[in-house]
Design a protein around this motif. Structure first.
Motif, PDB file in Angstrom:
ATOM      1  N   LEU A  74      -0.902   4.373  -1.832  1.00  0.00           N
ATOM      2  CA  LEU A  74      -2.249   4.381  -1.265  1.00  0.00           C
ATOM      3  C   LEU A  74      -2.166   4.796   0.198  1.00  0.00           C
ATOM      4  O   LEU A  74      -3.129   5.302   0.769  1.00  0.00           O
ATOM      5  CB  LEU A  74      -2.879   2.986  -1.353  1.00  0.00           C
ATOM      6  N   ASP A  75      -1.009   4.558   0.789  1.00  0.00           N
ATOM      7  CA  ASP A  75      -0.841   4.780   2.221  1.00  0.00           C
ATOM      8  C   ASP A  75       0.492   5.491   2.446  1.00  0.00           C
ATOM      9  O   ASP A  75       1.340   5.537   1.546  1.00  0.00           O
ATOM     10  CB  ASP A  75      -0.856   3.420   2.943  1.00  0.00           C
ATOM     11  N   ARG A  77      -3.423  13.517  -0.053  1.00  0.00           N
ATOM     12  CA  ARG A  77      -4.073  12.400  -0.742  1.00  0.00           C
ATOM     13  C   ARG A  77      -4.383  12.689  -2.210  1.00  0.00           C
ATOM     14  O   ARG A  77      -4.338  11.783  -3.048  1.00  0.00           O
ATOM     15  CB  ARG A  77      -5.315  11.894   0.001  1.00  0.00           C
ATOM     16  N   ASN A  78      -4.665  13.918  -2.522  1.00  0.00           N
ATOM     17  CA  ASN A  78      -4.977  14.216  -3.920  1.00  0.00           C
ATOM     18  C   ASN A  78      -3.737  14.179  -4.803  1.00  0.00           C
ATOM     19  O   ASN A  78      -3.791  13.761  -5.951  1.00  0.00           O
ATOM     20  CB  ASN A  78      -5.679  15.562  -4.028  1.00  0.00           C
ATOM     21  N   LEU A  91     -10.784   5.539  -6.358  1.00  0.00           N
ATOM     22  CA  LEU A  91      -9.716   6.302  -5.701  1.00  0.00           C
ATOM     23  C   LEU A  91      -8.358   5.665  -5.977  1.00  0.00           C
ATOM     24  O   LEU A  91      -7.379   6.354  -6.251  1.00  0.00           O
ATOM     25  CB  LEU A  91      -9.964   6.374  -4.190  1.00  0.00           C
ATOM     26  N   ALA A  92      -8.292   4.317  -5.924  1.00  0.00           N
ATOM     27  CA  ALA A  92      -7.019   3.629  -6.116  1.00  0.00           C
ATOM     28  C   ALA A  92      -6.447   3.908  -7.498  1.00  0.00           C
ATOM     29  O   ALA A  92      -5.245   4.143  -7.643  1.00  0.00           O
ATOM     30  CB  ALA A  92      -7.206   2.126  -5.918  1.00  0.00           C
ATOM     31  N   ILE A  93      -7.301   3.911  -8.505  1.00  0.00           N
ATOM     32  CA  ILE A  93      -6.759   4.111  -9.849  1.00  0.00           C
ATOM     33  C   ILE A  93      -6.616   5.582 -10.198  1.00  0.00           C
ATOM     34  O   ILE A  93      -6.384   5.933 -11.342  1.00  0.00           O
ATOM     35  CB  ILE A  93      -7.599   3.393 -10.917  1.00  0.00           C
ATOM     36  N   GLY A  94      -6.740   6.443  -9.179  1.00  0.00           N
ATOM     37  CA  GLY A  94      -6.324   7.823  -9.401  1.00  0.00           C
ATOM     38  C   GLY A  94      -7.424   8.862  -9.456  1.00  0.00           C
ATOM     39  O   GLY A  94      -7.196   9.968  -9.921  1.00  0.00           O
ATOM     40  N   ALA A  95      -8.641   8.524  -8.978  1.00  0.00           N
ATOM     41  CA  ALA A  95      -9.675   9.547  -8.926  1.00  0.00           C
ATOM     42  C   ALA A  95      -9.319  10.555  -7.840  1.00  0.00           C
ATOM     43  O   ALA A  95      -8.898  10.188  -6.749  1.00  0.00           O
ATOM     44  CB  ALA A  95     -11.029   8.928  -8.636  1.00  0.00           C
ATOM     45  N   HIS A  96      -9.487  11.821  -8.175  1.00  0.00           N
ATOM     46  CA  HIS A  96      -9.305  12.914  -7.233  1.00  0.00           C
ATOM     47  C   HIS A  96     -10.554  12.943  -6.356  1.00  0.00           C
ATOM     48  O   HIS A  96     -11.612  12.506  -6.783  1.00  0.00           O
ATOM     49  CB  HIS A  96      -9.206  14.188  -8.083  1.00  0.00           C
ATOM     50  N   PHE A 131      -2.692  -1.020 -10.597  1.00  0.00           N
ATOM     51  CA  PHE A 131      -2.970  -1.951  -9.495  1.00  0.00           C
ATOM     52  C   PHE A 131      -3.664  -3.212  -9.996  1.00  0.00           C
ATOM     53  O   PHE A 131      -4.556  -3.149 -10.835  1.00  0.00           O
ATOM     54  CB  PHE A 131      -3.883  -1.298  -8.458  1.00  0.00           C
ATOM     55  N   ILE A 141      -7.857   2.539   1.021  1.00  0.00           N
ATOM     56  CA  ILE A 141      -7.537   1.199   1.534  1.00  0.00           C
ATOM     57  C   ILE A 141      -8.734   0.611   2.272  1.00  0.00           C
ATOM     58  O   ILE A 141      -9.146  -0.523   2.029  1.00  0.00           O
ATOM     59  CB  ILE A 141      -6.306   1.244   2.450  1.00  0.00           C
ATOM     60  N   ASN A 148       0.826  -1.208   0.000  1.00  0.00           N
ATOM     61  CA  ASN A 148       0.000   0.000   0.000  1.00  0.00           C
ATOM     62  C   ASN A 148       0.858   1.255   0.000  1.00  0.00           C
ATOM     63  O   ASN A 148       0.509   2.254  -0.625  1.00  0.00           O
ATOM     64  CB  ASN A 148      -0.942   0.007   1.212  1.00  0.00           C
ATOM     65  N   ARG A 177      -0.662   8.044  -8.540  1.00  0.00           N
ATOM     66  CA  ARG A 177      -1.198   6.716  -8.868  1.00  0.00           C
ATOM     67  C   ARG A 177      -1.749   6.708 -10.282  1.00  0.00           C
ATOM     68  O   ARG A 177      -1.526   5.787 -11.054  1.00  0.00           O
ATOM     69  CB  ARG A 177      -2.327   6.330  -7.894  1.00  0.00           C
ATOM     70  N   ASN A 178      -2.496   7.765 -10.595  1.00  0.00           N
ATOM     71  CA  ASN A 178      -3.121   7.810 -11.909  1.00  0.00           C
ATOM     72  C   ASN A 178      -2.084   7.863 -13.035  1.00  0.00           C
ATOM     73  O   ASN A 178      -2.249   7.255 -14.076  1.00  0.00           O
ATOM     74  CB  ASN A 178      -4.061   9.022 -11.989  1.00  0.00           C
ATOM     75  N   ALA A 202      -3.086  10.634  -5.342  1.00  0.00           N
ATOM     76  CA  ALA A 202      -4.032  10.127  -6.350  1.00  0.00           C
ATOM     77  C   ALA A 202      -3.502  10.419  -7.750  1.00  0.00           C
ATOM     78  O   ALA A 202      -3.575   9.573  -8.652  1.00  0.00           O
ATOM     79  CB  ALA A 202      -5.402  10.779  -6.151  1.00  0.00           C
ATOM     80  N   LEU A 203      -2.938  11.590  -7.907  1.00  0.00           N
ATOM     81  CA  LEU A 203      -2.379  11.967  -9.207  1.00  0.00           C
ATOM     82  C   LEU A 203      -1.190  11.070  -9.565  1.00  0.00           C
ATOM     83  O   LEU A 203      -1.089  10.575 -10.700  1.00  0.00           O
ATOM     84  CB  LEU A 203      -1.951  13.432  -9.161  1.00  0.00           C
TER      85      LEU A 203
END
Ligand SMILES: Nc1ncnc2c1ncn2[C@@H]1O[C@H](COP(=O)(O)OP(=O)(O)OP(=O)(O)O)[C@@H](O)[C@H]1O
Ligand SMILES: [Mg+2]
Lengths: 233, 405
Positions: free
Chosen positions: A58-59, A78-79, B317-322, A91, B399, A53, A85-86, A82-83
């Motif tokens: 994610l963490d 977190r945002n 969220l995991a795949i990158g949603a703001h 995953f 998570i 994670n 990750r995107n 998120a960027l």
């Protein structure tokens, strides 16, 4: 070329308070380079998923530093994560985690929607990714109409549609039979070889770990061993 | 992106048709009530206005007796001095700015023709009455001056009276009995329908005032004087002139109050209209409460939806949603949901209003502004009440959300 993609510097992850405090990770040091295929093993509760994670942004660690692509990812909000990750991370989960009642193509398009890609480009990329994982002709099936192996392929297509740098896979074959397991592992190996995709994968099965070049064993929140296969030329 | 989200929300609404519909019921009922009430209300207002205009536009009605609402002792012990011929004569002689001046007395009287009978509003007046009240004849003729003067037994009848006695036949030249006297029908009045208060304006008989006074009332009293203003003179200007002339002929000293009242029909029309507006507003407020209830329903269902779809939120969220992507997704869903309720409500409301208009014979007056407002308002309800659930979804930890179930 051997730049560090992932760096753990005495990473701690703790849950709970006082007496009930649990250290899922207790000062882990770890480096993964671009293009590596790493298997993470270890007994249940040893901190594998916790580490994954953090690797997947994610963490964040409770203490210590996690750097991803040279960025101090553990301190991003977190945002911003998120960027990250995107843009850079795909995953694959044990339970597939596809959106129900949504076609394979739409599932694969999902990360592109959050990138703001136009519909036509999304469709094309999704078709390419589905072709890559060998699902031509299944684009418009919903998860309920696909087998476990096929669902996991859709999940892999969704993970690679954004051409990420890193693929994070927590027990990707955990729900599959032996034949399906080897198909998926061959697919991942090919993605690693052909696209140079860095893969971090948790598994409980030794023969699955065999596909990776390097195996890291966790034990009680520590790295117990870290061994690379000698390339047989 | 937004279109994508709207499509997504329509899909999730369709997935739970029954639940979505039940959720919408509050909004549907609220909006339907608002639309129906406002539409019926504006129809009623229009009807009342046109009714009062039918009583005569720019019309003043003088009655004997102190104006209602003016205080002072002696309301009862002081005998009311009726209006008389000389009051009418004074107005005819001195009043400027009037189109028509006409005395009238009326009473509900039994009217008989052959074996049929009918209780009708019988009015004794002169032919200026038709001008003052803007009444027209379908056939026949008015009273002649000599008939008015001598009080000949002739009369004009309304459509209801004609139907009652003559069916499809021609009434002119027939003799009807009014009370204990008889009169010859010389004309038929144009039909005017019912007033907003359910009074049949066609159940009337007009006869010369002198005939009415002598044979029906048994006195020389005049109940009302109708004064119609001409096109250049507003009733508000005409009213003080009428008052001055009447005070003069009735010899009312400056220290005494009027012993007659002047009603301005235009003002009554405005008052009636504003009364119905107030009513509409109050009913609208009641409907507003049901919209609030509808909004809470939306909030409830959106909370359920967010909980049900925790895993989906985790995946996104995991795949990158703001955060804002998730927020917008659920906000749009709530808005689409309540907008849908609003539109269904508008259709039902308009149907109800149409039905009411048909049965109450009032004009069907849907207002585009009100409809637009209802659309906007229901969208707003979705946004406001959807915000908290949407925020809750957006704030989920990916998570935890992925582990949900
Ligand atoms: N959210 C949490 N709250 C409290 N404790 C947690 C939480 N997540 C993990 N833990 C604890 O941290 C430790 C490591 O958990 P983790 O999920 O990383 O194990 P794992 O190696 O993935 O095990 P498995 O092979 O069973 O998946 C466990 O003792 C677990 O109970
Ligand atoms: Mg685990």
């Amino acid at each position: 070329m051997a730049a560090a993609l992932i760096g753990f510097d005495t990473v701690w992850k703790s849950y709970g308070q006082g007496e009930a405090k649990v250290h899922a990770l207790a000062g882990v040091d770890l480096t993964i380079k671009r293009g590596e295929f790493v298997a993470i093993m270890g007994p249940s509760g040893s901190g594998k998923s916790t580490a994954m994670n953090i690797i997947g942004c994610l963490d964040t660690p409770t203490a210590g530093t996690y750097s991803f692509m040279g960025i101090d990812a553990g301190r991003l909000d977190r945002n911003r994560r998120a960027l990250l990750r995107n843009l850079y991370i795909g995953f694959v989960f044990q339970g597939y985690n596809l959106l129900p009642r949504t076609t394979a193509a739409e599932n694969v398009e999902l990360p592109l929607i959050y990138r703001g890609a136009p519909a036509r480009e999304r469709r094309e990329l999704a078709m390419q990714a589905l072709a890559e994982v060998g699902l031509v002709g299944r684009e418009h099936h919903t998860p309920a109409e696909l087998s476990g192996g096929q669902q996991q392929r859709v999940a892999i297509a969704r993970a690679i549609v954004t051409t990420p740098t890193l693929l994070v896979a927590d027990e990707p074959t955990g729900n599959l039979d032996t034949a399906r397991t080897h198909e998926i592992m061959e697919l991942l190996t090919r993605l690693n070889r052909e696209l140079g995709l860095t893969i971090a994968m948790v598994t409980h099965e030794a023969d699955v770990a065999e596909y990776a070049e390097r195996t890291i064993r966790f034990l009680d929140g520590h790295v117990a061993s870290d061994s690379s296969k000698l390339e047989v030329a | 992106m937004i279109w994508e989200t709207v499509r997504l929300s329509l899909r999730s609404i369709r997935r739970n048709v029954l639940r979505s519909f039940l959720t919408l019921l509050g909004i549907v009922i609220g909006v339907a009530a608002v639309i129906a009430m406002l539409t019926i209300g504006s129809g009623t207002t229009a009807k009342v206005k046109s009714d009062i205009a039918k009583l005569g536009s720019n019309l003043l009605v003088v009655r004997s007796g102190r104006p209602a609402g003016t205080g002072g002792p002696g309301g009862l012990d002081q005998a009311v001095r009726p209006l008389a011929d000389k009051d009418v004569a004074a107005l005819v002689a001195h009043l400027t700015g009037a189109r028509a001046i006409s005395p009238a007395s009326q009473k509900q009287v039994r009217v008989i023709f052959g074996t049929e009978s009918l209780t009708s509003g019988v009015t004794g007046t002169d032919s200026a009455y038709l001008d003052a009240r803007d009444w027209k004849l379908v056939s026949g003729r008015r009273f002649s001056d000599s008939e008015t003067r001598s009080g000949t037994g002739v009369c004009l009848i309304g459509e209801t009276v004609r139907q009652q006695f003559f069916g499809a036949g021609e009434p002119e030249g027939e003799i009807i009995r009014v009370n204990r006297t008889s009169c010859k029908i010389i004309g038929l009045l144009e039909p005017k329908g019912y007033t907003g208060f359910g009074q049949d304006q066609d159940n009337v008989v007009l006869m010369p005032l002198a005939a009415y006074q002598r044979r029906i009332a048994g006195n020389r009293d005049i109940d009302n004087i109708y004064v119609a203003a001409d096109d250049r003179t507003p009733t508000t200007e005409l009213q003080p002139r009428v008052e001055d002339i009447l005070r003069d002929t009735r010899r009312i000293t400056p220290d005494r109050e009027d012993d007659f009242s002047i009603r301005d029909m235009t003002q009554i029309a405005d008052a009636m209209a504003s009364a119905t507006t107030t009513m509409t507003g109050m009913l609208g407020a009641v409907a507003g409460v049901s919209l609030l209830v509808g909004g809470i329903g939306i909030m409830n269902i959106m909370l359920v939806s967010v909980t049900e779809r925790t895993r989906e939120i985790g995946i996104r969220l995991a795949i990158g949603a703001h955060e804002k992507h998730i927020l917008i997704q659920f906000l749009v869903e709530a808005t689409v949901l309540s907008l849908l309720g609003g539109i269904i409500g508008i259709l039902i409301g308009l149907a109800l209003a149409g039905l009411a208009s048909a049965t109450l014979t009032i004009p069907f007056a849907p207002s585009p502004a009100v409809i637009l407002l209802a659309v906007g308002f229901s969208a707003l309800i979705g946004m406001v009440f959807g915000f908290f659930p949407a925020l809750r979804g957006a704030r989920l930890d990916p998570i935890d959300a992925l582990r949900h179930e």
